[in-house]
Design a protein around this motif. Structure first.
Motif, PDB file in Angstrom:
ATOM      1  N   PRO A   1      39.414  37.772  39.246  1.00 50.18           N
ATOM      2  CA  PRO A   1      38.190  36.788  39.635  1.00 50.18           C
ATOM      3  C   PRO A   1      37.743  36.872  40.936  1.00 50.18           C
ATOM      4  O   PRO A   1      38.827  37.103  41.884  1.00 50.18           O
ATOM      5  CB  PRO A   1      38.626  35.408  39.140  1.00 50.18           C
ATOM      6  CG  PRO A   1      39.975  35.544  39.027  1.00 50.18           C
ATOM      7  CD  PRO A   1      40.436  36.907  38.775  1.00 50.18           C
TER       8      PRO A   1
ATOM      9  N   VAL B   1      31.942  44.324  41.393  1.00 45.51           N
ATOM     10  CA  VAL B   1      32.148  45.413  42.145  1.00 45.51           C
ATOM     11  C   VAL B   1      32.679  46.685  41.460  1.00 45.51           C
ATOM     12  O   VAL B   1      32.298  47.821  41.916  1.00 45.51           O
ATOM     13  CB  VAL B   1      33.579  44.874  43.120  1.00 45.51           C
ATOM     14  CG1 VAL B   1      34.070  45.906  43.989  1.00 45.51           C
ATOM     15  CG2 VAL B   1      33.158  43.512  43.655  1.00 45.51           C
TER      16      VAL B   1
ATOM     17  N   GLN C   1      50.353  42.363  37.456  1.00 43.06           N
ATOM     18  CA  GLN C   1      50.483  43.146  36.362  1.00 43.06           C
ATOM     19  C   GLN C   1      49.898  44.549  36.639  1.00 43.06           C
ATOM     20  O   GLN C   1      50.456  45.740  35.972  1.00 43.06           O
ATOM     21  CB  GLN C   1      49.336  42.316  35.479  1.00 43.06           C
ATOM     22  CG  GLN C   1      49.362  43.113  33.997  1.00 43.06           C
ATOM     23  CD  GLN C   1      47.854  43.593  33.924  1.00 43.06           C
ATOM     24  OE1 GLN C   1      46.683  42.580  34.116  1.00 43.06           O
ATOM     25  NE2 GLN C   1      47.804  44.667  33.490  1.00 43.06           N
TER      26      GLN C   1
ATOM     27  N   ASP D   1      39.524  47.374  31.840  1.00 42.65           N
ATOM     28  CA  ASP D   1      39.129  45.943  32.141  1.00 42.65           C
ATOM     29  C   ASP D   1      39.858  45.056  30.948  1.00 42.65           C
ATOM     30  O   ASP D   1      39.768  45.760  29.923  1.00 42.65           O
ATOM     31  CB  ASP D   1      37.653  45.829  32.143  1.00 42.65           C
ATOM     32  CG  ASP D   1      37.171  44.074  32.782  1.00 42.65           C
ATOM     33  OD1 ASP D   1      36.754  44.406  33.893  1.00 42.65           O
ATOM     34  OD2 ASP D   1      37.584  43.331  32.057  1.00 42.65           O
TER      35      ASP D   1
ATOM     36  N   ILE E   1      40.867  46.506  46.245  1.00 42.61           N
ATOM     37  CA  ILE E   1      39.643  45.644  46.592  1.00 42.61           C
ATOM     38  C   ILE E   1      39.723  43.981  46.388  1.00 42.61           C
ATOM     39  O   ILE E   1      39.628  43.476  47.065  1.00 42.61           O
ATOM     40  CB  ILE E   1      38.259  46.233  45.801  1.00 42.61           C
ATOM     41  CG1 ILE E   1      37.991  47.641  46.391  1.00 42.61           C
ATOM     42  CG2 ILE E   1      37.165  45.041  46.105  1.00 42.61           C
ATOM     43  CD1 ILE E   1      36.833  48.084  45.662  1.00 42.61           C
TER      44      ILE E   1
ATOM     45  N   ARG F   1      34.196  45.284  27.844  1.00 41.31           N
ATOM     46  CA  ARG F   1      33.322  45.692  29.252  1.00 41.31           C
ATOM     47  C   ARG F   1      33.454  47.016  29.821  1.00 41.31           C
ATOM     48  O   ARG F   1      32.686  47.793  30.201  1.00 41.31           O
ATOM     49  CB  ARG F   1      33.729  44.719  30.271  1.00 41.31           C
ATOM     50  CG  ARG F   1      33.352  44.841  31.704  1.00 41.31           C
ATOM     51  CD  ARG F   1      33.484  43.823  32.575  1.00 41.31           C
ATOM     52  NE  ARG F   1      32.177  42.780  32.511  1.00 41.31           N
ATOM     53  CZ  ARG F   1      32.377  41.547  32.849  1.00 41.31           C
ATOM     54  NH1 ARG F   1      33.146  41.383  34.010  1.00 41.31           N
ATOM     55  NH2 ARG F   1      31.323  40.814  32.759  1.00 41.31           N
TER      56      ARG F   1
HETATM   57  N1  LIG Z   1      37.778  43.282  49.409  1.00 43.43           N
HETATM   58  C1  LIG Z   1      36.425  43.043  49.653  1.00 43.43           C
HETATM   59  O1  LIG Z   1      35.882  43.480  50.557  1.00 43.43           O
HETATM   60  C2  LIG Z   1      35.821  42.505  48.466  1.00 43.43           C
HETATM   61  C3  LIG Z   1      34.194  42.512  48.247  1.00 43.43           C
HETATM   62  C4  LIG Z   1      33.995  41.949  47.207  1.00 43.43           C
HETATM   63  C5  LIG Z   1      34.733  41.278  46.146  1.00 43.43           C
HETATM   64  N2  LIG Z   1      36.063  41.498  46.383  1.00 43.43           N
HETATM   65  C6  LIG Z   1      37.108  41.108  45.141  1.00 43.43           C
HETATM   66  O2  LIG Z   1      36.936  41.962  44.222  1.00 43.43           O
HETATM   67  C7  LIG Z   1      37.236  41.118  42.945  1.00 43.43           C
HETATM   68  C8  LIG Z   1      36.412  41.414  41.954  1.00 43.43           C
HETATM   69  O3  LIG Z   1      35.077  40.838  42.221  1.00 43.43           O
HETATM   70  P1  LIG Z   1      33.847  40.903  41.316  1.00 43.43           P
HETATM   71  O4  LIG Z   1      32.674  40.161  41.883  1.00 43.43           O
HETATM   72  O5  LIG Z   1      33.864  42.242  40.588  1.00 43.43           O
HETATM   73  O6  LIG Z   1      34.393  39.966  40.168  1.00 43.43           O
HETATM   74  P2  LIG Z   1      34.117  39.738  38.607  1.00 43.43           P
HETATM   75  O7  LIG Z   1      34.590  38.452  38.233  1.00 43.43           O
HETATM   76  O8  LIG Z   1      32.734  40.127  38.498  1.00 43.43           O
HETATM   77  O9  LIG Z   1      34.893  41.067  37.936  1.00 43.43           O
HETATM   78  C9  LIG Z   1      36.393  41.038  37.696  1.00 43.43           C
HETATM   79  C10 LIG Z   1      36.687  41.820  36.501  1.00 43.43           C
HETATM   80  O10 LIG Z   1      38.019  42.268  36.687  1.00 43.43           O
HETATM   81  C11 LIG Z   1      38.538  41.960  35.309  1.00 43.43           C
HETATM   82  N3  LIG Z   1      39.862  41.538  35.191  1.00 43.43           N
HETATM   83  C12 LIG Z   1      40.363  40.525  35.399  1.00 43.43           C
HETATM   84  N4  LIG Z   1      41.785  40.647  35.234  1.00 43.43           N
HETATM   85  C13 LIG Z   1      42.230  42.212  34.833  1.00 43.43           C
HETATM   86  C14 LIG Z   1      43.304  42.893  34.550  1.00 43.43           C
HETATM   87  N5  LIG Z   1      44.446  42.217  34.669  1.00 43.43           N
HETATM   88  N6  LIG Z   1      43.152  43.975  34.516  1.00 43.43           N
HETATM   89  C15 LIG Z   1      41.909  44.557  34.399  1.00 43.43           C
HETATM   90  N7  LIG Z   1      40.681  44.076  34.597  1.00 43.43           N
HETATM   91  C16 LIG Z   1      40.804  42.731  34.962  1.00 43.43           C
HETATM   92  C17 LIG Z   1      37.534  40.958  34.565  1.00 43.43           C
HETATM   93  O11 LIG Z   1      37.496  41.226  33.295  1.00 43.43           O
HETATM   94  C18 LIG Z   1      36.150  41.339  35.228  1.00 43.43           C
HETATM   95  O12 LIG Z   1      35.641  42.408  34.411  1.00 43.43           O
HETATM   96  C19 LIG Z   1      37.730  39.880  43.526  1.00 43.43           C
HETATM   97  O13 LIG Z   1      39.074  39.474  43.642  1.00 43.43           O
HETATM   98  C20 LIG Z   1      36.758  39.685  44.715  1.00 43.43           C
HETATM   99  O14 LIG Z   1      36.876  38.620  45.287  1.00 43.43           O
HETATM  100  C21 LIG Z   1      36.430  42.093  47.372  1.00 43.43           C
END
Ligand SMILES: NC(=O)c1ccc[n+]([C@@H]2O[C@H](COP(=O)([O-])OP(=O)(O)OC[C@H]3O[C@@H](n4cnc5c(N)ncnc54)[C@H](O)[C@@H]3O)[C@@H](O)[C@H]2O)c1
Length: 324
Positions: free
Chosen positions: A82, A14, A110, A35, A127, A40
């Motif tokens: 995640p 995302v 955090q 990140d 998000i 990354r």
């Molecule tokens: N609200 C919506 O409409 C919607 C739509 C799609 C996804 N999402 C949500 O968005 C989030 C991300 O989805 P994704 O597919 O990109 O997941 P992803 O696993 O591809 O990416 C998540 C990223 O967050 C990073 N991360 C984890 N903890 C962190 C922290 N404390 N600080 C900074 N970075 C951190 C990880 O290293 C990773 O790069 C998920 O929670 C997903 O459910 C929401």
């Protein structure tokens, strides 16, 4: 002239799409990417920075960031943490976003702690799922100014609704006005009493658009909720619609557009709820973030679903140890 700075926190499926869209929007002169996965943020930032060498993109200083970057940010978009993942044994599974409650309530505490330690001025667009609980935590546990934390919420679900109705009526989606309310999740519901196609209200659609057959609200609701999983189960995640929603919100804030979107924030008296739940409803978006919530009157079916969605969100909030 004011130049704007964005911080993108979480640069996975995302966040990287948010970053690409934000660079293309051309409104930011600086974008910092944060990140926790080593390399990354640097890799995503460098990739986008190199793309700015093409004449179609404006010059943007895209770089890997640290929490210090929040200090002078105008906008923060957070998709850290995640996502749910598809079940390899069940291609039609619909894993609930609330499976992420424990992991992502820790992540948002955090991230929001880092933001609030540096600034109370940036508008924070969230998000991360489970979105409504994440917004509630960020908005209520850090003393951040009212309105300046919001979630994309049912903007994405509403885009899906409009696109589906447009298909039924065989019109372009921009001719459809309508929105989903409540949880960004299984209990979201369409507000069909307010939906129209260029002014033609929901019950009259089959008369003007013969390809559109009368459907009951529950069928519409199910179809919109399922449409997220059609993408998710096919490619493993969703990112295009939510990234566009977040960047559109950022632009509306920076330009003080005062447009109405169904975004997520904590209710302050609307629908009889004061500070005990965050959900998506039509909201006025301007320079201060959420400048007003518009508690439109709902019909009986919609009111029942409003109560159901509030109960669902509050159950997740309890699991995250937040709320009253
Ligand atoms: N609200 C919506 O409409 C919607 C739509 C799609 C996804 N999402 C949500 O968005 C989030 C991300 O989805 P994704 O597919 O990109 O997941 P992803 O696993 O591809 O990416 C998540 C990223 O967050 C990073 N991360 C984890 N903890 C962190 C922290 N404390 N600080 C900074 N970075 C951190 C990880 O290293 C990773 O790069 C998920 O929670 C997903 O459910 C929401």
């Amino acid at each position: 002239m004011k130049s704007y700075k964005l911080v993108v926190t979480g640069a996975g499926h995302v966040g990287s799409y948010v970053l690409a869209n934000a660079v293309r929007m051309g409104m930011f002169c600086e974008i910092a990417v944060i990140d926790t996965l080593p390399g990354r943020a640097h890799g995503e930032a460098l990739d986008q920075l190199q793309a700015t060498g093409l004449p179609s993109l404006s010059a943007v200083n895209v770089h890997a960031g640290t929490p210090d970057d929040y200090r002078d940010a105008d906008i923060v978009i957070c998709s850290a943490g995640p996502s749910v993942i598809p079940d390899p044994h069940d291609p039609s599974a619909e894993p609930d976003r609330t499976l992420l409650t424990e992991a992502n309530s820790t992540v948002i505490r955090q991230v929001m702690g880092d933001i609030a330690a540096q600034t109370h001025d940036a508008v924070v667009i969230l998000i991360t799922n489970p979105l409504d609980t994440v917004v509630y935590i960020a908005e209520n546990e850090f003393g951040y100014p009212a309105g300046r934390v919001l979630g994309t919420g049912t903007m994405l679900d509403s885009a899906r609704l409009r696109q589906i109705v447009a298909g039924w009526c065989q019109v372009g989606p921009s001719s459809v006005q309508g929105y989903m309310m409540g949880e960004h999740g299984h209990s979201a519901f369409p507000v069909l009493s307010r939906l129209s196609v260029a002014g033609v209200r929901w019950p009259e659609l089959p008369r003007y658009y013969p390809s559109c057959h009368a459907l009951d609200p529950e069928q519409v609701r199910r179809q919109v909720v399922k449409s997220a999983y059609d993408v998710f189960n096919a490619k493993g995640w969703t990112n295009a619609g939510v990234a566009e929603s977040a960047v559109l919100l950022a632009r509306s804030v920076l330009l003080d557009e005062r447009v109405v979107f169904p975004v997520c924030s904590t209710l302050r008296g609307e629908y009889g709820h004061d500070g005990d739940v965050a959900l998506s409803m039509p909201s006025l978006i301007g320079r201060g973030g959420v400048e007003a919530r518009l508690p439109v009157a709902l019909d009986e079916w919609e009111n029942e679903h409003l109560e159901q969605t509030i109960a669902a969100i509050q159950a997740t909030m309890a699991d995250a140890h937040t709320g009253r």
